[in-house]
Design an enzyme around this catalytic site. Structure first.
Site, PDB file in Angstrom:
ATOM      1  N   HIS A 217       0.815  -1.216   0.000  1.00 35.13           N
ATOM      2  CA  HIS A 217       0.000   0.000   0.000  1.00 35.13           C
ATOM      3  C   HIS A 217       0.854   1.273   0.000  1.00 35.13           C
ATOM      4  O   HIS A 217       0.319   2.379  -0.179  1.00 35.13           O
ATOM      5  CB  HIS A 217      -0.969  -0.006   1.193  1.00 35.13           C
ATOM      6  CG  HIS A 217      -0.323   0.297   2.514  1.00 35.13           C
ATOM      7  ND1 HIS A 217       0.009  -0.680   3.421  1.00 35.13           N
ATOM      8  CD2 HIS A 217       0.036   1.476   3.087  1.00 35.13           C
ATOM      9  CE1 HIS A 217       0.534  -0.116   4.494  1.00 35.13           C
ATOM     10  NE2 HIS A 217       0.561   1.190   4.307  1.00 35.13           N
TER      11      HIS A 217
ATOM     12  N   ASP B  85      -0.728  -7.530   1.436  1.00 30.54           N
ATOM     13  CA  ASP B  85      -0.102  -6.198   1.516  1.00 30.54           C
ATOM     14  C   ASP B  85       1.408  -6.352   1.699  1.00 30.54           C
ATOM     15  O   ASP B  85       1.965  -6.160   2.783  1.00 30.54           O
ATOM     16  CB  ASP B  85      -0.709  -5.416   2.690  1.00 30.54           C
ATOM     17  CG  ASP B  85      -0.292  -3.951   2.685  1.00 30.54           C
ATOM     18  OD1 ASP B  85       0.282  -3.495   1.673  1.00 30.54           O
ATOM     19  OD2 ASP B  85      -0.526  -3.262   3.710  1.00 30.54           O
TER      20      ASP B  85
ATOM     21  N   SER C  56       4.233   2.410   8.235  1.00 33.51           N
ATOM     22  CA  SER C  56       3.673   1.492   7.243  1.00 33.51           C
ATOM     23  C   SER C  56       4.828   0.866   6.473  1.00 33.51           C
ATOM     24  O   SER C  56       5.744   1.562   6.032  1.00 33.51           O
ATOM     25  CB  SER C  56       2.750   2.247   6.291  1.00 33.51           C
ATOM     26  OG  SER C  56       1.566   2.634   6.964  1.00 33.51           O
TER      27      SER C  56
END
Length: 875
Positions: free
Chosen positions: A676, A726, A825
């Site tokens: 992502h 992901d 992230s």
């Protein structure tokens, strides 16, 4: 009421003294505001003529040499009550009353060293001990008569006069020790007290300062019921706290009546740095700012031997006494010999200590000295006319500077002579010196204060020489006077000025620089902060190796004031004090700009081929994680403690690209992150760069390296509208296995086994990154301990969004809200295999909010993708 007071006073015979004292006070206060007479005692020459003649006797005509005054009969004591009999005139002035330096008719005393030689040649034998003394205290050399001193009369001739050493004295009564008690003031032969109305710590501090019992006083109160019959002299005393004695404070004359709450003023004297520091005082100087150093230990006062005594030791003494200005050491009983034991010897302060107790020194009472070696200090206040030598290698040399109107300035060399140099060096405590070119010292940026100075050589102070008015000159700083004074055999070390310390580093040789000024630790702003400034800080702290500057609160933000800004060191100074060019406390900074240093820094060491091969053949090594134990849980990590932590950044020509995601180094050329991370800016390699070896995102560091991206591989099953699959891989630019260079701060992490269940095999798990700290995103790499949770926690919380290709982790305790927000992230979730290496078990993926109770973070389960990772990377 008035009649009763009169009858009571008449009964005890105190009416003339009490009434006379009030008259003196009223008259003194009146003249003080209108004519500003010299501060000190309440001078009798301000009394009405008939009172002055009744109470004093004019001095006899000046003889060929001053005769020692004859002893006068002691005045009849006025008994106020049993145990409260006033003392007769003393035969000497005790050391605790150093401010008595006027005759009993108000003439200021001359310093004993200033008595003309014509009088010295014929002086009495008993006076010989006072020759050369710099103080002007009243004394009785033969011990038989009242204390006296020399003074200059209106015609400029020298005469002598008696002194009343008790007039205006203070003492503390009613306690078992000398450091606390009820305040009593002596006037007109009677001890009296002070009403406690408006009595505060500033008033108490003046009393303690006057008695040389410390720089800090605590205001207390004592009931009048326990004092017996004693006059009250003052009420509503209003001291600023910096007066030399209580007579200089504003106050009201007691007009009778009852003190509020029937309480008298009392004090407790102490030191601002705590009871662990020894009590010290200065004795024998001409003011409270100088004298022989005496310490209170084991119930008695004693001196310090001057072996190894220098300006750095004096700096600590002045600081402990809360006396600011220029500190200087004096030797060979310069302020007279003491009489108690010699307490300390071989004192070797760096100048950075807060108390002499912290300095290397002999054991208490161990010495090989006599009182002829008693050490002294002077703490010269920064008043107009104070001089110093600045910009040199020590306090004995440098550019001549004069303090005026709150600012240091230089002196022009027009007409400068050897006699001028002699006067300057003598005032600074050196015997002689020579003029030196100011080009050898750093050029001043301040004003040029003086020009056309001409000394005869007889002056005791530089400002006694003839000169132009302040600020009048026709010079540039290329004509500044430079001087090198000869220290002599005693030696003089540079006074180190403000103490400094390093905070929040990984060891004692590094950290945020903090400086102790005005009783408080504060920081330095990093404006203009360079390795030269760092070198001076490290030198002051005793480190001799290379120094590196760190900016942007590299070691975390400090608290308290920002003391200093725009430090400008050349790198050759001995202390920070020599580099400060701006007023203390003046800045335009925040603590996010706090300056730091690394001392004894030897930088990035080159690795041999064999070392490179050994590093590339292993994974999951933390070479630096055992350097220091740290509290884990959303705190700064150790530099190099997580060597596989890298960052994915937007590419920028200025190397300041924004951090997008965290990532994990798997080999020299491959990086693991989240898919992502590429949703917003696409998967074009031109948009991205990877930074390895980073710790502070805004400060360039020796081990960090920014590398371009050659290829981005996103898992084919990933969908932007879903959180499953992901995971992504990034190929760095460079030849095979030669992209990122391995070192102690750059190393790869290990991959887990395929379908490995980390809840059973892993322990000691952490997330790392530059993520949310609860207030903002961190500039320094963070680490936080985290627990792997059973998948049912996330299945219940997130329902169908949580799949078997995900890990559930976090802390469910209310007081420990650590989840994926503390990482970045795409950043790693690392766990340690017991007795083995560190393994990347998760990639930070998603969650609901930051630090929300019962909302654990969700991480991509790396063990589910091991075959795919190996097929892409060929690892």
């Amino acid at each position: 009421m008035t009649l009763a007071r009169f009858a009571l006073a008449l009964l005890f015979g105190v009416l003339p003294e009490v009434v006379g004292f009030e008259s003196v006070l009223n008259d003194s206060l009146h003249h003080r505001h209108r004519h500003s007479p010299p501060p000190g005692l309440l001078y009798p020459h301000y009394l009405p003529t008939e009172q002055r003649h009744r109470r004093t006797r004019p001095p006899p005509p000046l003889p060929r040499f001053p005769r020692p005054p004859r002893a006068l009969p002691a005045l009849r004591p006025h008994a106020l009550q049993a145990g409260h009999t006033p003392e007769p005139h003393p035969r000497g002035c005790p050391a605790g009353e150093p401010w008595v330096s006027v005759t009993d008719f108000g003439a200021p005393c001359l310093r004993w060293a200033e008595v003309p030689p014509s009088l010295e040649r014929s002086s009495p034998a008993g006076w010989a001990q006072l020759r050369g003394q710099r103080h002007n205290f009243c004394r009785s050399p033969d011990g038989a008569g009242r204390p006296w001193c020399f003074y200059g009369d209106a015609r400029g001739k020298v005469d002598w006069g008696y002194c009343d050493c008790r007039h205006g004295s203070v003492r503390l009564r009613g306690s078992k020790n000398e450091f606390e008690g009820t305040v009593e003031v002596y006037a007109n032969g009677v001890w009296g007290t002070v009403c406690s109305s408006h009595w505060d710590d500033s008033d108490a501090s003046v009393i303690c300062h006057q008695l040389q019992l410390g720089g800090k006083g605590i205001a207390k109160q004592t009931p009048f019921s326990g004092l017996g019959l004693i006059p009250v002299y003052w009420s509503n005393v209003r001291c600023r706290g910096d007066e030399e004695n209580i007579l200089l404070c504003e106050k009201d004359i007691w007009q009778g009546g009852v003190c509020p709450q029937k309480m008298a003023a009392a004090v407790m004297c102490s030191f601002s740095h705590g009871p662990a520091f020894p009590i010290i005082r200065l004795v024998g100087g001409s003011s409270v700012h100088e004298g022989r150093v005496e310490l209170y230990h084991a119930g008695q006062w004693g001196t310090i031997c001057d072996d190894q005594w220098d300006d750095a030791d004096a700096e600590v003494i002045c600081r402990q006494l809360s006396l600011s200005g220029i500190a200087k050491a004096w030797h060979q009983a310069y302020f007279g010999e003491g009489s108690g034991p010699v307490m300390l010897d071989e004192v070797r302060c760096t100048g950075n200590e807060l108390s002499i107790e912290q300095c290397p020194k002999s054991s208490w009472g161990e010495h090989n000295c006599g009182h002829k070696e008693d050490a002294g200090v002077s703490c010269t206040p920064l008043t107009d006319g104070v001089i110093r030598l600045a910009g040199g290698k020590g306090s004995h040399e440098g550019r001549l500077e004069v303090y005026y109107s709150g600012q240091w300035g230089t002196v022009c060399d027009d007409g400068w002579t050897e006699l001028n140099t002699y006067v300057v060096c003598r005032q600074l405590g050196f015997k002689y010196g020579k003029q030196a070119s100011a080009n050898h010292f750093e050029e001043s940026a301040g004003p040029i204060w003086l020009d056309d100075v001409s000394c005869s050589g007889k002056e005791t102070r530089f400002l006694q020489c003839s000169r132009r008015q302040w600020g009048r000159h026709d010079c540039s700083h290329r004509e500044d006077v430079g001087i090198a004074c000869y220290p002599g055999s005693e030696g003089h070390r540079l006074s180190l000025g403000f103490p400094v310390r390093l905070m929040d580093g990984e060891n004692k040789k590094e950290g945020r620089v903090e400086v102790f000024i005005n009783g408080q630790w504060g920081t330095i702003c990093d404006d203009g902060w360079t390795d030269k400034d760092a070198a001076v800080i490290c030198r002051q702290l005793g480190y001799k190796g290379p120094a590196r500057a760190r900016t942007m609160a590299y070691f975390g933000e400090g608290k308290g004031p920002i003391h200093v800004d725009n430090v400008k060191c050349t790198g050759n100074e001995r202390s920070l004090a020599d580099c400060i060019k701006q007023d203390i406390g003046r800045h335009n900074c925040r603590h996010s700009e706090d300056a730091g240093v690394i001392c004894d820094y030897f930088g990035k060491k080159a690795s041999g081929n064999s070392n490179k091969e050994s590093l590339s053949s292993v994974c999951g090594l933390r070479l630096l994680h055992r350097r220091q134990k740290r509290i884990i849980g959303g705190k700064n990590s150790l530099r190099g403690g997580w060597p596989w932590q890298v960052s994915l950044r937007l590419k920028s020509s200025h190397r300041d690209g924004r951090l997008l995601c965290g990532a994990t180094l798997l080999s020299s050329c491959w990086v693991l992150t989240a898919a992502h991370c590429f949703k917003r800016y696409g998967n074009s390699t031109r948009n991205y760069a990877v930074r390895v070896g980073d710790y502070h995102t805004l400060v360039p560091e020796e081990f960090e390296e920014e590398i371009g991206v050659q290829e981005i591989v996103i898992h084919r099953e990933y969908r932007p509208d879903s959180s499953d699959y992901d995971i992504a891989l990034v190929r760095l630019q460079g030849p095979e296995e030669q992209c990122a260079r391995f070192n102690s701060h750059v190393l790869p992490a290990c991959l887990p086994l395929w379908r490995e269940r980390p809840q059973k095999t892993a322990s000691n798990c952490y997330i790392t990154g530059w993520g949310d700290t609860g207030q903002a995103y961190s500039r320094t790499l963070q680490q936080a301990a985290i627990h792997l949770l059973p998948k049912r926690f996330c299945e219940e919380r997130y329902k169908g969004r949580f799949t078997g290709r995900m890990l559930c982790a976090g802390n469910l305790h209310e007081h420990k809200h650590v989840d994926s927000c503390q990482g970045d992230s795409g950043g790693p979730l690392m766990c340690e295999r017991p007795g083995e290496s560190w393994v990347v078990y998760g990639v930070t993926s998603w969650g609901y909010g930051c630090g929300v109770k019962d909302s654990p973070g969700v991480y991509t389960k790396v063990s589910a993708f091991v075959p795919w990772i190996k097929s892409v990377t060929k690892l």
